[in-house]
Design an enzyme around this catalytic site. Structure first.
Site, mmCIF file in Angstrom:
data_model
loop_
_atom_site.group_PDB
_atom_site.id
_atom_site.type_symbol
_atom_site.label_atom_id
_atom_site.label_comp_id
_atom_site.label_asym_id
_atom_site.label_seq_id
_atom_site.Cartn_x
_atom_site.Cartn_y
_atom_site.Cartn_z
ATOM 1 C CB SER A 125 8.009 -60.690 -37.802
ATOM 2 O OG SER A 125 8.080 -61.937 -37.164
ATOM 3 C CG HIS A 146 8.219 -56.830 -41.369
ATOM 4 N ND1 HIS A 146 8.091 -56.069 -40.241
ATOM 5 C CD2 HIS A 146 7.589 -58.006 -41.094
ATOM 6 C CE1 HIS A 146 7.430 -56.745 -39.318
ATOM 7 N NE2 HIS A 146 7.106 -57.917 -39.819
ATOM 8 C CD GLU A 158 8.524 -52.223 -40.052
ATOM 9 O OE1 GLU A 158 8.316 -51.423 -39.138
ATOM 10 O OE2 GLU A 158 8.989 -53.360 -39.850
ATOM 11 C CG ASN A 196 7.014 -55.907 -34.627
ATOM 12 O OD1 ASN A 196 5.829 -55.578 -34.590
ATOM 13 N ND2 ASN A 196 7.434 -56.920 -35.352
HETATM 14 P P1 NAI Z 1 3.111 -70.028 -41.721
HETATM 15 O O1 NAI Z 1 3.527 -71.137 -40.840
HETATM 16 O O2 NAI Z 1 1.665 -69.705 -41.867
HETATM 17 O O3 NAI Z 1 3.679 -70.309 -43.204
HETATM 18 C C1 NAI Z 1 4.984 -70.733 -43.468
HETATM 19 C C2 NAI Z 1 4.973 -71.544 -44.745
HETATM 20 O O4 NAI Z 1 6.314 -71.772 -45.157
HETATM 21 C C3 NAI Z 1 4.306 -72.917 -44.586
HETATM 22 O O5 NAI Z 1 3.345 -73.086 -45.593
HETATM 23 C C4 NAI Z 1 5.475 -73.906 -44.715
HETATM 24 O O6 NAI Z 1 5.088 -75.105 -45.325
HETATM 25 C C5 NAI Z 1 6.432 -73.122 -45.579
HETATM 26 N N1 NAI Z 1 7.836 -73.494 -45.422
HETATM 27 C C6 NAI Z 1 8.498 -73.748 -44.277
HETATM 28 N N2 NAI Z 1 9.794 -73.974 -44.532
HETATM 29 C C7 NAI Z 1 9.952 -73.881 -45.888
HETATM 30 C C8 NAI Z 1 11.060 -73.991 -46.772
HETATM 31 N N3 NAI Z 1 12.289 -74.243 -46.329
HETATM 32 N N4 NAI Z 1 10.846 -73.784 -48.085
HETATM 33 C C9 NAI Z 1 9.620 -73.498 -48.559
HETATM 34 N N5 NAI Z 1 8.523 -73.396 -47.766
HETATM 35 C C10 NAI Z 1 8.694 -73.557 -46.443
HETATM 36 O O7 NAI Z 1 3.952 -68.754 -41.252
HETATM 37 P P2 NAI Z 1 3.618 -67.201 -41.460
HETATM 38 O O8 NAI Z 1 2.847 -66.704 -40.316
HETATM 39 O O9 NAI Z 1 3.107 -67.015 -42.840
HETATM 40 O O10 NAI Z 1 5.079 -66.565 -41.329
HETATM 41 C C11 NAI Z 1 6.042 -66.691 -42.333
HETATM 42 C C12 NAI Z 1 7.135 -65.650 -42.130
HETATM 43 O O11 NAI Z 1 6.554 -64.357 -42.085
HETATM 44 C C13 NAI Z 1 7.925 -65.814 -40.839
HETATM 45 O O12 NAI Z 1 9.269 -65.427 -41.098
HETATM 46 C C14 NAI Z 1 7.290 -64.815 -39.917
HETATM 47 O O13 NAI Z 1 8.128 -64.327 -38.917
HETATM 48 C C15 NAI Z 1 6.948 -63.683 -40.900
HETATM 49 N N6 NAI Z 1 5.865 -62.815 -40.459
HETATM 50 C C16 NAI Z 1 4.741 -63.322 -39.879
HETATM 51 C C17 NAI Z 1 3.726 -62.471 -39.457
HETATM 52 C C18 NAI Z 1 2.480 -63.015 -38.838
HETATM 53 O O14 NAI Z 1 1.747 -62.226 -38.219
HETATM 54 N N7 NAI Z 1 2.191 -64.291 -38.975
HETATM 55 C C19 NAI Z 1 3.844 -61.012 -39.620
HETATM 56 C C20 NAI Z 1 5.022 -60.591 -40.318
HETATM 57 C C21 NAI Z 1 5.998 -61.474 -40.688
#
Ligand code: NAI
Length: 509
Positions: A125, A146, A158, A196
């Site tokens: 993001s 995205h 996106e 954003n």
């Molecule tokens: P989250 O913390 O809920 O989930 C991340 C997951 O990735 C976890 O289950 C973790 O165990 C896993 N993980 C971490 N490192 C890893 C690796 N090297 N290999 C495999 N699995 C791995 O995070 P969330 O909120 O789902 O965000 C994930 C991505 O999405 C980030 O890049 C974030 O910037 C992006 N994003 C998040 C938004 C939000 O509102 N939360 C909106 C748009 C994008």
């Protein structure tokens, strides 16, 4: 590259099955794609699959999907042990932790596993898509994909082209995005991408004006809902998202743009962030919260019973003069028709961008009797007025009482170029125009992304056209002149269209 984005057996890999990854997997499976899910935390992918099953079952209960469709979607979700199992994927979307090193390392590994024509995509993001791809041997097959949270409810995705992405990659992601029942919008890599970036106009300008003491948080929120037509005020929105998310994202975008003043963050957000006063998640933010987690909103002061004798409306802004005069006649005010106000008349001015002080001084009006009324936005649900620093409280009360006499609430703010709604919306329009000027995305796509991704009543271009490009230009010009701050300089896209008297959607050849 002969990539067939429509092939029925398309396999999508999703790495990282947290809040975002599970949503992406859900919409992909519901859209008929085969999905392979993997997460580095043992058991996480299974938890995600169980969660998706529950969500889809709920969709069936609501009649959004049939039971057969749910069974089909769930059968397409496959949990795999690790990256090596992603070999058959045609597209791999990463939704792991927001860390550049971690993402670069993941893709470097993946590059050696998947086939050469597999698309690699990031759901980042805030990181640069171009930078994530920089260490790849094949950055041309890399792009941003995205999604927005919660994915199943937010239709927008996106599709972000990095500097070295090939055209076919974005074209394929547009097709795959639609197969996932999303509304994809294509753009070039830029700080904050599209949504954003525009969102900074809403939150940061609100923070700047509150910091200056123009109005309280609750007043800004009320005005932006009732006058601007937004579903949520900027402070309510920041409360919900949390300053732990909004503040770092704002600072990152500002620095990625080399300290462009348009994106300058504000101290009131930074200090709250550092104090851990983050919003709903800490039960304290711009608002306090009661035991049921309802925001404690300071009540609005009752409208005074005061009423003016004679009222004179400045003709300096002809549209504002006409709109306000008609309203006052309906309310039954005693209007003066002379070219100058009589000795004791309440003086109402209708600035577009100027503050009340500038109006009084430049029009040689008595500042003690001058009150400004915002006529640029609809006045049916709420009206905004402001005073000069020397406006006599008797005249302020009279103006407040008069404008509230038909039951419509009035917000009284301190003197400010652009009141509240004018300045916040002008910033949104200005940022939208700068995105188009930099060729990051097409105007119509920017409007589409902003309405879908941010739920604004209009995208920046439509908003500007509805209000009048000339008037938005005037608001920014006045703010720039009065503050002397380049933050408010009108973007060249907006300037040209305003001066030519054409729609902001007018493309360049
Ligand atoms: P989250 O913390 O809920 O989930 C991340 C997951 O990735 C976890 O289950 C973790 O165990 C896993 N993980 C971490 N490192 C890893 C690796 N090297 N290999 C495999 N699995 C791995 O995070 P969330 O909120 O789902 O965000 C994930 C991505 O999405 C980030 O890049 C974030 O910037 C992006 N994003 C998040 C938004 C939000 O509102 N939360 C909106 C748009 C994008």
């Amino acid at each position: 590259m002969a990539f067939d984005a429509s092939r029925p057996d398309l396999i999508v890999g999703v790495i990282g099955t947290g809040a975002m990854g599970r949503g992406i997997a859900q919409v992909a499976a519901a859209g008929g794609l085969q999905v392979m899910m993997s997460d580095s935390r043992p058991g996480a992918a299974q938890e995600a699959r169980n969660f998706i099953e529950k969500m889809l079952a709920r969709a069936a209960e609501k009649g959004v999907m049939t039971r057969d469709e749910v069974v089909g979607a769930v059968s397409r979700l496959q949990i795999v042990g690790g990256l090596a199992d992603m070999k058959p994927c045609h597209l791999v979307v990463e939704a792991i932790v927001e860390n550049l090193e971690a993402k670069q390392q993941l893709f470097a590994e993946l590059e050696g596993i998947v086939s050469p024509d597999c698309i690699l995509a990031t759901n980042t993001s805030s990181l640069s898509v171009t930078t994530i791809a920089a260490r790849l041997k094949t950055p041309q097959r890399f792009a941003g994909f995205h999604f927005f949270n919660p994915v199943p409810l937010m239709k927008l995705v996106e599709v972000i082209e990095g500097l070295r992405s090939d055209d076919w990659v974005a074209e394929a992601l547009m097709v795959i995005g639609r197969r996932m029942t999303r509304e994809p919008v294509r753009l070039k890599d830029a700080p904050g991408f599209l949504v954003n970036q525009v969102g900074r106009g809403f939150t940061l300008e609100a923070a700047h004006l509150a910091y200056e003491g123009v109005a309280a948080f609750a007043d800004v929120d009320r005005v932006m809902r009732d006058v601007g037509g937004f579903r949520m005020g900027p402070f309510e929105l920041m409360e919900l998202t949390g300053l732990d998310v909004t503040q770092p994202a704002s600072e990152l975008i500002y620095h990625q743009f080399f300290q462009e003043p348009r994106y300058r963050p504000n101290f009131i957000m930074r200090s709250r962030y550092e104090a851990g006063v983050l919003g709903r998640k800490t039960r304290r933010g711009f608002y306090d919260y009661d035991a049921e987690m309802k925001a404690i909103v300071p009540p609005e002061p009752a409208a005074p019973a005061a009423y003016p004798g004679n009222v004179w409306v400045s003709p300096a802004e002809s549209r504002g003069h006409a709109v306000l005069s008609e309203l006052l006649r309906k309310i039954g005010a005693q209007m003066e028709t002379g070219s100058r106000p009589s000795t004791n008349a309440l003086i109402l001015v209708t600035p577009i961008g100027d503050d009340a002080t500038t109006c009084a001084v430049e029009q040689e009006l008595d500042p003690k009797r001058t009150v400004a009324v915002d006529t640029m936005f609809p006045m049916a649900k709420r009206r905004t007025i402001m005073t000069t620093p020397v406006t006599n409280p008797v005249y302020r009360q009279a103006a407040h009482g008069l404008l509230a006499s038909d039951g419509v609430p009035v917000t009284v703010c301190r003197d400010s170029p652009g009141f509240i709604a004018q300045r916040i919306v002008a910033m949104i329009v200005n940022i939208g125009c700068s995105i188009a000027q930099c060729r990051t995305a097409q105007p119509a796509d920017i409007d589409k992304a902003v309405t879908l991704g941010l739920n604004y009543p209009h995208g920046p271009f439509r908003f500007g056209d509805v209000l009048g490009p000339d008037r938005v230009f005037k608001v920014l010009g006045a703010m720039y002149r009065i503050y002397g701050d380049p933050r408010y300089r009108p973007n060249i896209w907006l300037t040209r269209r305003a001066r030519l008297g054409v729609s902001l959607l007018t493309p360049e050849p």
